[in-house]
Design a protein around this motif. Structure first.
Motif, PDB file in Angstrom:
ATOM      1  N   VAL A   1       7.334  -4.764  17.385  1.00  0.00           N
ATOM      2  CA  VAL A   1       8.242  -5.715  16.756  1.00  0.00           C
ATOM      3  C   VAL A   1       9.511  -4.931  16.414  1.00  0.00           C
ATOM      4  CG1 VAL A   1       7.376  -5.356  14.404  1.00  0.00           C
ATOM      5  CG2 VAL A   1       8.422  -7.525  15.005  1.00  0.00           C
ATOM      6  N   ALA A   2      10.627  -5.572  16.419  1.00  0.00           N
ATOM      7  CA  ALA A   2      11.892  -4.894  16.150  1.00  0.00           C
ATOM      8  C   ALA A   2      11.969  -4.454  14.690  1.00  0.00           C
ATOM      9  CB  ALA A   2      13.062  -5.814  16.469  1.00  0.00           C
ATOM     10  N   ALA A   3      12.664  -3.342  14.462  1.00  0.00           N
ATOM     11  CA  ALA A   3      12.864  -2.858  13.089  1.00  0.00           C
ATOM     12  C   ALA A   3      13.612  -3.905  12.266  1.00  0.00           C
ATOM     13  CB  ALA A   3      13.624  -1.537  13.102  1.00  0.00           C
ATOM     14  N   SER A   4      14.508  -4.641  12.911  1.00  0.00           N
ATOM     15  CA  SER A   4      15.257  -5.671  12.183  1.00  0.00           C
ATOM     16  C   SER A   4      14.340  -6.792  11.708  1.00  0.00           C
ATOM     17  CB  SER A   4      16.376  -6.241  13.058  1.00  0.00           C
ATOM     18  OG  SER A   4      15.839  -6.828  14.232  1.00  0.00           O
ATOM     19  N   THR A   5      13.263  -7.052  12.440  1.00  0.00           N
ATOM     20  CA  THR A   5      12.288  -8.066  12.015  1.00  0.00           C
ATOM     21  C   THR A   5      11.578  -7.607  10.752  1.00  0.00           C
ATOM     22  OG1 THR A   5      11.974  -8.779  14.299  1.00  0.00           O
ATOM     23  CG2 THR A   5      10.262  -9.401  12.716  1.00  0.00           C
ATOM     24  N   VAL A   6      11.213  -6.333  10.709  1.00  0.00           N
ATOM     25  CA  VAL A   6      10.572  -5.786   9.509  1.00  0.00           C
ATOM     26  C   VAL A   6      11.542  -5.891   8.335  1.00  0.00           C
ATOM     27  CG1 VAL A   6       9.588  -3.706   8.463  1.00  0.00           C
ATOM     28  CG2 VAL A   6       9.083  -4.258  10.847  1.00  0.00           C
ATOM     29  N   TRP A   7      12.812  -5.561   8.564  1.00  0.00           N
ATOM     30  CA  TRP A   7      13.821  -5.655   7.506  1.00  0.00           C
ATOM     31  C   TRP A   7      13.935  -7.094   7.012  1.00  0.00           C
ATOM     32  CZ3 TRP A   7      18.246  -8.391   6.624  1.00  0.00           C
ATOM     33  CH2 TRP A   7      19.026  -7.961   5.555  1.00  0.00           C
ATOM     34  N   GLU A   8      13.974  -8.059   7.939  1.00  0.00           N
ATOM     35  CA  GLU A   8      14.085  -9.474   7.560  1.00  0.00           C
ATOM     36  C   GLU A   8      12.895  -9.929   6.725  1.00  0.00           C
ATOM     37  OE1 GLU A   8      14.772 -12.040  10.889  1.00  0.00           O
ATOM     38  OE2 GLU A   8      16.475 -10.841  11.582  1.00  0.00           O
ATOM     39  N   ILE A   9      11.692  -9.501   7.107  1.00  0.00           N
ATOM     40  CA  ILE A   9      10.490  -9.877   6.359  1.00  0.00           C
ATOM     41  C   ILE A   9      10.577  -9.354   4.926  1.00  0.00           C
ATOM     42  CG2 ILE A   9       7.998  -9.465   6.169  1.00  0.00           C
ATOM     43  CD1 ILE A   9       7.948  -9.522   9.296  1.00  0.00           C
TER      44      ILE A   9
ATOM     45  N   GLU B   1       0.810  -1.215   0.000  1.00  0.00           N
ATOM     46  CA  GLU B   1       0.000   0.000   0.000  1.00  0.00           C
ATOM     47  C   GLU B   1       0.848   1.271   0.000  1.00  0.00           C
ATOM     48  OE1 GLU B   1      -2.574  -0.445   3.365  1.00  0.00           O
ATOM     49  OE2 GLU B   1      -3.719  -2.059   2.425  1.00  0.00           O
ATOM     50  N   ASN B   2       2.115   1.154   0.421  1.00  0.00           N
ATOM     51  CA  ASN B   2       3.015   2.312   0.530  1.00  0.00           C
ATOM     52  C   ASN B   2       4.408   1.933   0.048  1.00  0.00           C
ATOM     53  OD1 ASN B   2       1.092   4.028   2.252  1.00  0.00           O
ATOM     54  ND2 ASN B   2       1.236   2.115   3.386  1.00  0.00           N
ATOM     55  N   PRO B   3       4.581   1.685  -1.238  1.00  0.00           N
ATOM     56  CA  PRO B   3       5.860   1.164  -1.738  1.00  0.00           C
ATOM     57  C   PRO B   3       7.044   2.112  -1.589  1.00  0.00           C
ATOM     58  CG  PRO B   3       4.391   1.704  -3.555  1.00  0.00           C
ATOM     59  CD  PRO B   3       3.601   1.860  -2.295  1.00  0.00           C
ATOM     60  N   SER B   4       6.799   3.386  -1.323  1.00  0.00           N
ATOM     61  CA  SER B   4       7.923   4.316  -1.165  1.00  0.00           C
ATOM     62  C   SER B   4       8.482   4.295   0.254  1.00  0.00           C
ATOM     63  CB  SER B   4       7.499   5.736  -1.538  1.00  0.00           C
ATOM     64  OG  SER B   4       6.508   6.199  -0.643  1.00  0.00           O
ATOM     65  N   TRP B   5       7.811   3.627   1.184  1.00  0.00           N
ATOM     66  CA  TRP B   5       8.275   3.580   2.565  1.00  0.00           C
ATOM     67  C   TRP B   5       9.394   2.571   2.712  1.00  0.00           C
ATOM     68  CZ3 TRP B   5       3.255   3.321   5.971  1.00  0.00           C
ATOM     69  CH2 TRP B   5       2.544   4.518   5.833  1.00  0.00           C
ATOM     70  N   GLY B   6      10.381   2.915   3.509  1.00  0.00           N
ATOM     71  CA  GLY B   6      11.450   1.990   3.859  1.00  0.00           C
ATOM     72  C   GLY B   6      11.052   1.187   5.094  1.00  0.00           C
ATOM     73  N   TYR B   7      11.951   0.313   5.528  1.00  0.00           N
ATOM     74  CA  TYR B   7      11.607  -0.564   6.646  1.00  0.00           C
ATOM     75  C   TYR B   7      11.427   0.203   7.954  1.00  0.00           C
ATOM     76  CZ  TYR B   7      16.369  -0.656   8.574  1.00  0.00           C
ATOM     77  OH  TYR B   7      17.566  -0.330   9.143  1.00  0.00           O
ATOM     78  N   ARG B   8      12.156   1.304   8.128  1.00  0.00           N
ATOM     79  CA  ARG B   8      12.002   2.083   9.368  1.00  0.00           C
ATOM     80  C   ARG B   8      10.614   2.740   9.442  1.00  0.00           C
ATOM     81  NH1 ARG B   8      16.674   2.518  12.301  1.00  0.00           N
ATOM     82  NH2 ARG B   8      18.568   2.021  11.153  1.00  0.00           N
ATOM     83  N   ARG B   9      10.144   3.254   8.324  1.00  0.00           N
ATOM     84  CA  ARG B   9       8.803   3.860   8.311  1.00  0.00           C
ATOM     85  C   ARG B   9       7.745   2.793   8.538  1.00  0.00           C
ATOM     86  NH1 ARG B   9       5.884   8.286   5.990  1.00  0.00           N
ATOM     87  NH2 ARG B   9       3.838   8.055   6.927  1.00  0.00           N
ATOM     88  N   LEU B  10       7.902   1.630   7.929  1.00  0.00           N
ATOM     89  CA  LEU B  10       6.962   0.531   8.152  1.00  0.00           C
ATOM     90  C   LEU B  10       6.972   0.126   9.622  1.00  0.00           C
ATOM     91  CD1 LEU B  10       7.730  -1.581   4.979  1.00  0.00           C
ATOM     92  CD2 LEU B  10       5.618  -0.355   5.450  1.00  0.00           C
ATOM     93  N   HIS B  11       8.147   0.113  10.227  1.00  0.00           N
ATOM     94  CA  HIS B  11       8.268  -0.228  11.638  1.00  0.00           C
ATOM     95  C   HIS B  11       7.515   0.781  12.510  1.00  0.00           C
ATOM     96  CE1 HIS B  11      10.530   0.062  15.530  1.00  0.00           C
ATOM     97  NE2 HIS B  11      10.145  -1.196  15.546  1.00  0.00           N
ATOM     98  N   ARG B  12       7.693   2.079  12.220  1.00  0.00           N
ATOM     99  CA  ARG B  12       6.995   3.114  12.996  1.00  0.00           C
ATOM    100  C   ARG B  12       5.479   2.987  12.864  1.00  0.00           C
ATOM    101  NH1 ARG B  12      11.076   6.533  10.897  1.00  0.00           N
ATOM    102  NH2 ARG B  12       9.586   7.371   9.412  1.00  0.00           N
ATOM    103  N   GLU B  13       5.002   2.690  11.669  1.00  0.00           N
ATOM    104  CA  GLU B  13       3.556   2.540  11.468  1.00  0.00           C
ATOM    105  C   GLU B  13       3.012   1.365  12.261  1.00  0.00           C
ATOM    106  OE1 GLU B  13       1.318   4.533   9.936  1.00  0.00           O
ATOM    107  OE2 GLU B  13       3.025   5.898   9.776  1.00  0.00           O
ATOM    108  N   ARG B  14       3.781   0.329  12.389  1.00  0.00           N
ATOM    109  CA  ARG B  14       3.346  -0.824  13.188  1.00  0.00           C
ATOM    110  C   ARG B  14       3.242  -0.434  14.651  1.00  0.00           C
ATOM    111  NH1 ARG B  14       3.128  -5.594  11.477  1.00  0.00           N
ATOM    112  NH2 ARG B  14       3.936  -6.502  13.363  1.00  0.00           N
ATOM    113  N   LEU B  15       4.171   0.409  15.112  1.00  0.00           N
ATOM    114  CA  LEU B  15       4.110   0.875  16.497  1.00  0.00           C
ATOM    115  C   LEU B  15       2.851   1.710  16.729  1.00  0.00           C
ATOM    116  CD1 LEU B  15       7.835   1.848  17.157  1.00  0.00           C
ATOM    117  CD2 LEU B  15       6.607  -0.167  17.993  1.00  0.00           C
ATOM    118  N   VAL B  16       2.495   2.532  15.736  1.00  0.00           N
ATOM    119  CA  VAL B  16       1.276   3.349  15.840  1.00  0.00           C
ATOM    120  C   VAL B  16       0.053   2.441  15.965  1.00  0.00           C
ATOM    121  CG1 VAL B  16      -0.231   4.934  14.559  1.00  0.00           C
ATOM    122  CG2 VAL B  16       2.228   5.348  14.655  1.00  0.00           C
ATOM    123  N   LEU B  17       0.101   1.307  15.279  1.00  0.00           N
ATOM    124  CA  LEU B  17      -1.010   0.357  15.340  1.00  0.00           C
ATOM    125  C   LEU B  17      -1.008  -0.453  16.638  1.00  0.00           C
ATOM    126  CD1 LEU B  17      -0.901  -0.975  11.676  1.00  0.00           C
ATOM    127  CD2 LEU B  17      -2.572   0.593  12.669  1.00  0.00           C
TER     128      LEU B  17
END
Length: 75
Positions: free
Chosen positions: A34-42, A14-30
């Motif tokens: 989960v660790a940022a490194s987990t998002v990177w691994e996924i 849904e947001n292809p311009s976001w990097g893993y750190r931004r995806l990580h922050r959005e998950r925290l908002v929700l």
């Protein structure tokens, strides 16, 4: 862990311009911690670069584009 993977990949689609750190922050908002490194691994396992190349213009690009534009003198 499977549901976390599904959510990360959905957020990326849904947001292809976001990097893993931004995806990580959005998950925290929700409220999902989960660790940022987990998002990177996924993303890495899915074959997705962690931070897409972003178009950046350099000062030289800016000056070149200005040199090509016609001059307008105030009257």
């Amino acid at each position: 862990m499977h549901s976390i993977r599904i959510l990360v990949l959905r957020l990326y689609r849904e947001n292809p311009s976001w990097g893993y750190r931004r995806l990580h922050r959005e998950r925290l908002v929700l409220g999902i911690t989960v660790a940022a490194s987990t998002v990177w691994e996924i993303l890495h396992e899915a074959g997705i670069d962690p931070a897409p190349e972003r178009a950046r213009s350099t000062r030289a690009d800016f000056l070149r584009s200005q040199a090509d534009a016609p001059l307008a003198w105030p009257v």
